[in-house]
Design an enzyme around this catalytic site. Structure first.
Site, short mmCIF file in Angstrom:
data_model
loop_
_atom_site.label_atom_id
_atom_site.label_comp_id
_atom_site.label_asym_id
_atom_site.label_seq_id
_atom_site.Cartn_x
_atom_site.Cartn_y
_atom_site.Cartn_z
N GLU A 37 35.74 -17.86 12.33
CA GLU A 37 34.98 -17.46 11.14
C GLU A 37 33.58 -17.00 11.51
O GLU A 37 32.98 -17.52 12.45
CB GLU A 37 34.83 -18.66 10.20
N CYS B 219 26.04 -16.07 11.18
CA CYS B 219 26.46 -17.35 11.75
C CYS B 219 27.74 -17.11 12.56
O CYS B 219 28.77 -16.71 12.01
CB CYS B 219 26.70 -18.36 10.63
N CYS C 86 37.33 -26.81 17.96
CA CYS C 86 36.27 -27.61 18.57
C CYS C 86 36.88 -28.93 19.02
O CYS C 86 37.81 -29.44 18.40
CB CYS C 86 35.17 -27.88 17.54
N CYS D 239 33.52 -34.44 15.46
CA CYS D 239 32.62 -34.97 14.42
C CYS D 239 33.43 -35.24 13.15
O CYS D 239 34.22 -34.41 12.71
CB CYS D 239 31.49 -33.99 14.13
N CYS E 11 33.37 -32.78 9.99
CA CYS E 11 33.42 -31.33 10.25
C CYS E 11 34.84 -30.78 10.21
O CYS E 11 35.74 -31.29 10.90
CB CYS E 11 32.78 -31.06 11.61
N GLY F 179 32.91 -24.38 16.73
CA GLY F 179 32.80 -24.66 18.16
C GLY F 179 31.48 -25.25 18.57
O GLY F 179 30.52 -25.28 17.80
N GLU F 180 31.44 -25.73 19.80
CA GLU F 180 30.22 -26.30 20.38
C GLU F 180 29.75 -25.31 21.46
O GLU F 180 30.37 -25.21 22.52
CB GLU F 180 30.53 -27.69 20.95
N SER G 22 22.91 -24.18 17.97
CA SER G 22 23.06 -25.53 17.43
C SER G 22 24.03 -26.33 18.30
O SER G 22 25.12 -25.87 18.62
CB SER G 22 23.59 -25.44 16.00
N LEU H 14 21.74 -34.17 14.54
CA LEU H 14 21.44 -35.58 14.79
C LEU H 14 22.25 -36.51 13.87
O LEU H 14 23.00 -37.34 14.32
CB LEU H 14 19.93 -35.79 14.60
N HIS H 15 22.05 -36.35 12.58
CA HIS H 15 22.85 -37.02 11.54
C HIS H 15 22.73 -38.54 11.43
O HIS H 15 23.20 -39.11 10.45
CB HIS H 15 24.33 -36.63 11.63
N ASN I 63 28.81 -31.15 3.16
CA ASN I 63 29.80 -30.34 2.49
C ASN I 63 31.11 -31.11 2.48
O ASN I 63 31.63 -31.43 3.55
CB ASN I 63 29.98 -29.09 3.34
N CYS J 272 31.44 -23.86 7.79
CA CYS J 272 32.35 -23.36 8.82
C CYS J 272 33.62 -24.19 8.96
O CYS J 272 33.62 -25.39 8.75
CB CYS J 272 31.63 -23.27 10.14
N1 SAH Z 1 28.80 -27.72 17.41
C1 SAH Z 1 27.51 -27.34 17.00
C2 SAH Z 1 27.46 -26.12 16.08
C3 SAH Z 1 28.48 -25.99 14.99
S1 SAH Z 1 28.32 -26.97 13.56
C4 SAH Z 1 26.77 -28.52 16.38
O1 SAH Z 1 27.37 -29.57 16.26
O2 SAH Z 1 25.60 -28.40 16.10
C5 SAH Z 1 26.88 -26.41 12.73
C6 SAH Z 1 26.20 -27.48 11.92
O3 SAH Z 1 26.96 -27.82 10.74
C7 SAH Z 1 26.01 -28.79 12.66
O4 SAH Z 1 24.75 -29.32 12.39
C8 SAH Z 1 27.10 -29.66 12.05
O5 SAH Z 1 26.85 -31.02 12.25
C9 SAH Z 1 27.06 -29.21 10.61
N2 SAH Z 1 28.24 -29.56 9.82
C10 SAH Z 1 29.53 -29.58 10.18
N3 SAH Z 1 30.31 -29.95 9.16
C11 SAH Z 1 29.50 -30.16 8.12
C12 SAH Z 1 29.71 -30.59 6.77
N4 SAH Z 1 30.93 -30.88 6.30
N5 SAH Z 1 28.63 -30.70 5.97
C13 SAH Z 1 27.38 -30.41 6.43
N6 SAH Z 1 27.13 -30.02 7.68
C14 SAH Z 1 28.17 -29.90 8.52
#
Ligand code: SAH
Length: 342
Positions: free
Chosen positions: A93, A106, A113, A117, A120, A160-161, A192, A216-217, A291, A333
């Site tokens: 995407e 983006c 991935c 997480c 995600c 992806g990372e 990111s 970070l989260h 999200n 994404c």
């Molecule tokens: N792998 C990389 C980049 C892709 S994700 C990373 O982890 O940073 C891009 C961003 O979207 C990251 O900050 C990720 O934690 C966040 N993200 C993924 N799923 C999400 C969701 N359901 N709600 C909010 N943010 C989300």
């Protein structure tokens, strides 16, 4: 051996190749101009090259395009989301967003991935493979071609990372910033990462001038490991050390992403620990209301995100809430690809 795509070649590699087949160096400029400036779609379009050289290129390289198979446009804010099919049938995407300062793209760096997480969608549909440099760059070229819009900044925040596909992402960055290719300043690019500390050190060495965003989260190892399994490998301390090194080497302020999740990471204690963690480091915190995805019961809303950002501000941190774009087209994404992969 699998052929490499011509769009994946840095100028240096193209020059080396041309030398190896006895061609003059000026052919490199001609070819790069066709690829990156005129954005020709096939080898035969390179009309100022001798037919013999075009045939040679055809036999030595591929020149394939990713194909837009779905295109969604938000009625709310004009955000566009593209589902692209790769030559081998995988899907990724790309999201085109409109801001006051211009259009931002983006981009995905992997098909799927493997970071796992919890919140995600990209990880749930599984990891297929790394994207090649031409497939990363192709998202910019195809989207500009199809949408007739001009992209002025890029975020590597799609599926992806990026640091898990380090070599191809670095090649992409070299091509994107080269004056002989796309010639985009990497000041307009953010990468990111979920926190692969060892690769953050390597990226700092390359000093691309890009903005590093770190997802970070949570400021606590226990909670962060639960939400983001990568934290079991690189603990918060180690990650912060790498972030400090990145700032010291590049002078670029770090941007921390914080997806706010009700009952998981949104308490006052979380805010205080977060501020303590980044104290003394020039940094910005981006709060994103999580999200929701079908598989998990994670929730948040904009008002809570604003409250949390305000709390961080009152504790001395620099925090804002990320604008929500494309809410009606599920622009976060991974969600569209997921419908296709399963
Ligand atoms: N792998 C990389 C980049 C892709 S994700 C990373 O982890 O940073 C891009 C961003 O979207 C990251 O900050 C990720 O934690 C966040 N993200 C993924 N799923 C999400 C969701 N359901 N709600 C909010 N943010 C989300």
């Amino acid at each position: 051996m699998k052929k490499i795509d011509i769009l994946s070649l840095t100028p240096d590699r193209l020059k080396e190749y041309l030398k190896s087949i006895g061609e003059k160096p000026f052919r490199a400029s001609q070819i790069l101009n066709w690829l990156h400036e005129k954005r020709v779609r096939d080898f035969d379009g390179m009309s100022n090259l001798p037919a013999s050289l075009r045939e040679r290129l055809k036999s030595d390289f591929t020149f394939e395009h990713i194909k837009p198979v779905r295109r969604l446009r938000s009625d709310i804010d004009g955000t566009e989301k593209f589902l692209y099919e790769l030559p081998d049938g995988n899907h990724i995407e790309t999201v085109l967003m409109s801001y006051e300062h211009g259009d931002s793209l983006c981009i995905s760096t992997q098909a799927g991935c493997r970071m796992g997480c919890r919140f995600c969608a990209s990880t749930i549909a599984g990891f297929k493979r790394n994207l090649e440099p031409n497939e990363i760059l192709g998202q910019l070229y195809e989207t500009e071609y199809v949408s007739r819009r001009k992209v002025s900044s890029i975020v590597l925040m799609g599926i992806g990372e990026p640091l898990d596909n380090f070599e191809n992402v670095v090649t992409f960055l070299n091509i994107l910033s080269s004056p002989d290719c796309t010639n985009m300043s990497l000041r307009h690019l953010s990468l990111s990462t979920c926190g692969l500390a060892d690769r953050i050190y390597k990226l700092a060495e390359l000093d691309f001038g890009l903005t590093l965003s770190v997802s970070l989260h949570s400021p606590y190892d226990e909670k962060r490991s639960e939400l983001m399994p990568i934290n079991k490998k690189y603990h918060i301390d180690e990650l912060m050390q790498a972030c400090r090194d990145y700032f010291d080497k590049t002078g670029r302020r770090i941007s921390f992403e914080y997806a706010l999740i009700e009952g998981e990471n949104d308490s006052e204690a979380d805010a205080k620990a977060l501020v303590k963690l980044i104290r003394g480091m020039p940094a910005h915190i981006n709060i994103i209301p999580v999200n929701s995805i079908a598989e998990r019961n994670y929730r948040s809303d904009r008002a809570s995100a604003q409250r949390f950002a305000k709390l961080l501000g009152s504790l001395g941190a620099n925090a804002t809430v990320r604008r929500t774009l494309g809410a009606d087209i599920n622009a976060a994404c991974g969600q569209l690809r997921r419908e296709y992969e399963i």
